[in-house]
Design an enzyme around this catalytic site. Structure first.
Site, PDB file in Angstrom:
ATOM      1  N   ASP A 314       0.856  -1.174   0.000  1.00  0.00           N
ATOM      2  CA  ASP A 314       0.000   0.000   0.000  1.00  0.00           C
ATOM      3  C   ASP A 314       0.906   1.242   0.000  1.00  0.00           C
ATOM      4  OD1 ASP A 314      -2.226   1.686   0.152  1.00  0.00           O
ATOM      5  OD2 ASP A 314      -3.253   0.409   1.607  1.00  0.00           O
ATOM      6  N   GLU A 520     -10.746   6.507   4.705  1.00  0.00           N
ATOM      7  CA  GLU A 520      -9.728   5.909   5.569  1.00  0.00           C
ATOM      8  C   GLU A 520      -9.827   6.420   7.012  1.00  0.00           C
ATOM      9  OE1 GLU A 520      -5.929   5.048   3.744  1.00  0.00           O
ATOM     10  OE2 GLU A 520      -6.742   5.422   1.750  1.00  0.00           O
TER      11      GLU A 520
END
Length: 634
Positions: A314, A520
């Site tokens: 990521d 997020e």
């Protein structure tokens, strides 16, 4: 002396013939040869510098043709909101991607780079793209007698692939196959369901994006059908949806059986369906960072599941192996690469990464066999998707971006994702469907005329945007006005007081409230309340007139305190740009069929609470959803 030019000419001719013969012997350039032959031929020609370059992914803001050429970079990405210019046309995107690609093609071996982007509910970074409902809504879609509609998400995958290819991009960081077990997590709307069976069935989006694998295809081998498809990425491996209190990037405490049966469910099917890449999760499993978990990445994913695509980190994922992030980057490089990550989303400090990894290989801290494994996997995906034969994009698909066909598909998805939670005080006195003919109706709420709120996070910007200036689409208010009888007067007031509602003689009211956009960690919430003035709008309006409340949210929110005053309640999730789908069902052109893909709690004190738990006492259980029949005339 006269013979020297003849000698020089012969030498030049010999060099030319040697070059031609050499080019002809470049097996990796021959599309007729088996992919493994091409991979091995190319790998044997590559220097360490060229190999490590393939393992690097950088953001477009630090990329250029010169950088691609000099550092032999293997991949570029657009992070959330990272665009060539505000409201960039698809042609502008194609030109940008091609410019980077030309830098890669001008290197010694001409290995094409692969460009990736987050396309998590349509091509969501791009102006005027079709924005589909977020996954939480798609998990609620229902076919007759089937709990969810995987055929719908397959069509959405195919439409998304076309829109992404329209901008010259061949790779998407989707789907998110997290199993969100706690709605306090800020990424819960990226998860199809708390139920691993629903998540598993929704992996049908993978062949939508990539194309159907051939019948005789080996399981675990990546597959992309052609230039109208894209490489997909199953994410975030593994356990991202199970963290304590839903805290993003945190620790998932669960035994191995629970991890494999709940959180691994979507990976088994994605790999069987030929998913090209897998992205590692920021989170930890029982205290061990996933980006450093060799047993689960190399041992389970690569060896047990026989996944043959490439594993990608990521964003700054290896940096976050340490706390604070980037505190010991050489350790992060060693831990991440040794764990089995093949491509590193650096995305900025690429020279530091290249120098660090080069040092570790030259000093035998990381074996060259690990580098070769990574590069083989990256090349396999690039060869398989035809990137060597067709490295440059053109404008032939630009008309696909935001096409009417795709908007109609998104509208269908909205209709099927709506979940009716309450409809009148009793079954024989339903409020919905609403009559199109009425003297005067009220539309109220913070989300009634707000396209950005309707789309949620990961829309144009990483965190999303509130308001109506972000992209093109239809708000719920506009959809209502376009649906009711021309003689019906529609009054819109975002936050009316009780006196206004009581004194205007409204036939009924539609209240649209919910969460602001977020993504997020910014979406992590321990209280899960609808922000003000949402609750007071519900109280003011529903205390004075018959009302339907439409909740726009990425997850179940606190609604129990207001439920008794609400006549009809609809969970609309984050529907995207096609708000007309809400009005289609609200006024009876289509029936309500959606079923909750998540448990709707009474109070946050119950969380985490999932179907099957011993303390299961929901406001509305998993799978709940009232139905209505379409009305031909109203």
């Amino acid at each position: 002396m006269a013979r020297i030019p003849n000698f020089m000419g012969a030498l030049l001719l010999l060099m030319l013939w040697t070059a031609i013969a050499d080019a002809g012997s470049y097996k990796y350039k021959d599309p007729k040869l088996p992919i493994n032959v091409r991979i091995n031929d190319l790998l044997n020609r590559m220097t360490l510098e060229e190999k490590i370059g393939q393992m690097v992914q950088i953001d477009r803001t630090v990329a250029s043709a010169e950088v691609m050429n000099k550092y032999l970079i293997g991949s570029v990405l657009s992070g959330g909101g990272s665009v060539p210019s505000k409201q960039a046309s698809p042609e502008t995107w194609v030109d940008m991607v091609n410019d980077f690609q030309k830098g890669s093609l001008s290197t010694r071996l001409g290995i094409p780079m692969i460009y990736g982007i987050d396309a998590v509910h349509g091509h969501n970074n791009v102006y005027k793209a079709t924005i589909f409902p977020h996954n939480v809504g798609l998990g609620a879609t229902r076919q007759v007698d089937v709990l969810e509609d995987p055929e719908l998400v397959k069509r959405i995958g195919a439409a998304t692939a076309l829109e992404v290819r329209a901008t010259g991009i061949p790779y998407v960081f989707a789907p998110c196959i997290a199993v969100c077990r706690d709605p306090r997590w800020g990424r819960c709307y990226e998860s199809y369901s708390e139920d691993p069976l629903i998540v598993r069935s929704m992996t049908e989006i993978v062949p939508g994006l990539q194309g159907d694998i051939p019948a005789n295809s080996r399981k675990g081998v990546p597959y992309v059908a052609g230039r109208k498809n894209v490489a997909a990425c199953a994410k975030h491996y593994v356990g991202d949806g199970g963290t304590t209190e839903g805290i993003n990037e945190n620790n998932t405490v669960i035994n191995r059986h629970g991890l494999l049966s709940i959180h691994m469910a979507g990976y088994y099917t994605s790999i069987i369906k030929g998913v090209s890449t897998v992205m590692i999760s920021y989170s930890s499993w029982n205290g061990k960072k996933m980006h450093a978990n060799r047993e689960l990445i190399t041992g389970f994913l690569k060896k047990t599941l026989r996944f043959r695509g490439f594993v990608i980190s990521d964003w700054q994922g290896i940096d976050r192996i340490t706390s604070p992030p980037h505190a010991n980057y050489s350790y992060s490089i060693e831990a991440g690469i040794t764990a089995g990550i093949d491509m590193i989303m650096v995305p900025y400090n690429y020279t530091e990464f290249i120098d660090g990894l080069t040092y570790q290989v030259k000093n035998k801290i990381i074996p060259i066999s690990r580098i070769d494994d990574a590069v083989k996997r990256i090349l396999r995906v690039k060869f398989q998707m035809g990137l060597f034969e067709n490295p440059l994009a053109d404008y032939s698909l630009v008309h696909e971006l935001g096409s009417q066909v795709h908007r109609e598909l998104a509208r269908e998805a909205v209709r099927k994702s709506l979940v009716l939670l309450k409809n009148g005080e009793s079954a024989d006195k339903p409020l919905l469907p609403l009559p199109k003919k009425a003297s005067k109706i009220l539309v109220a709420g913070t989300h009634a005329d707000n396209l950005g709120n309707q789309c949620g996070g990961w829309t144009i910007e990483w965190q999303g945007l509130s308001g109506n200036n972000l992209t093109s689409g239809t708000t719920i208010l506009t959809a209502i006005k376009d649906t009711v009888d021309p003689k019906t007067k529609v009054v819109y007031k975002e936050n009316p007081d009780t006196d206004f509602v009581k004194s205007n003689g409204f036939s009924y009211a539609i209240v649209v409230v919910g969460e602001p956009p977020y993504a997020e960690t910014f979406g992590d919430s321990l209280n899960l309340t609808i922000p003000q003035p949402g609750p007071s709008i519900i109280t003011n309006v529903c205390g004075a007139v018959k009302c339907v409340v439409i909740v726009i949210s990425g997850r179940p929110v606190v609604i129990q305190p207001y439920l008794s005053s609400i006549d009809a309640l609809v969970a609309a999730w984050l529907p995207g740009t096609e708000g007309q789908g809400v009005a289609d069902v609200l006024f009876g052109d289509y029936g309500f069929n959606g079923k909750l893909s998540r448990t709707w709690f009474k109070t946050v004190d119950q969380l985490p609470m999932n179907y099957g738990d011993s303390h299961y006492d929901p406001l509305f259980p998993l799978g709940f959803g009232l139905t209505t029949e379409p009305t031909k005339t109203n």
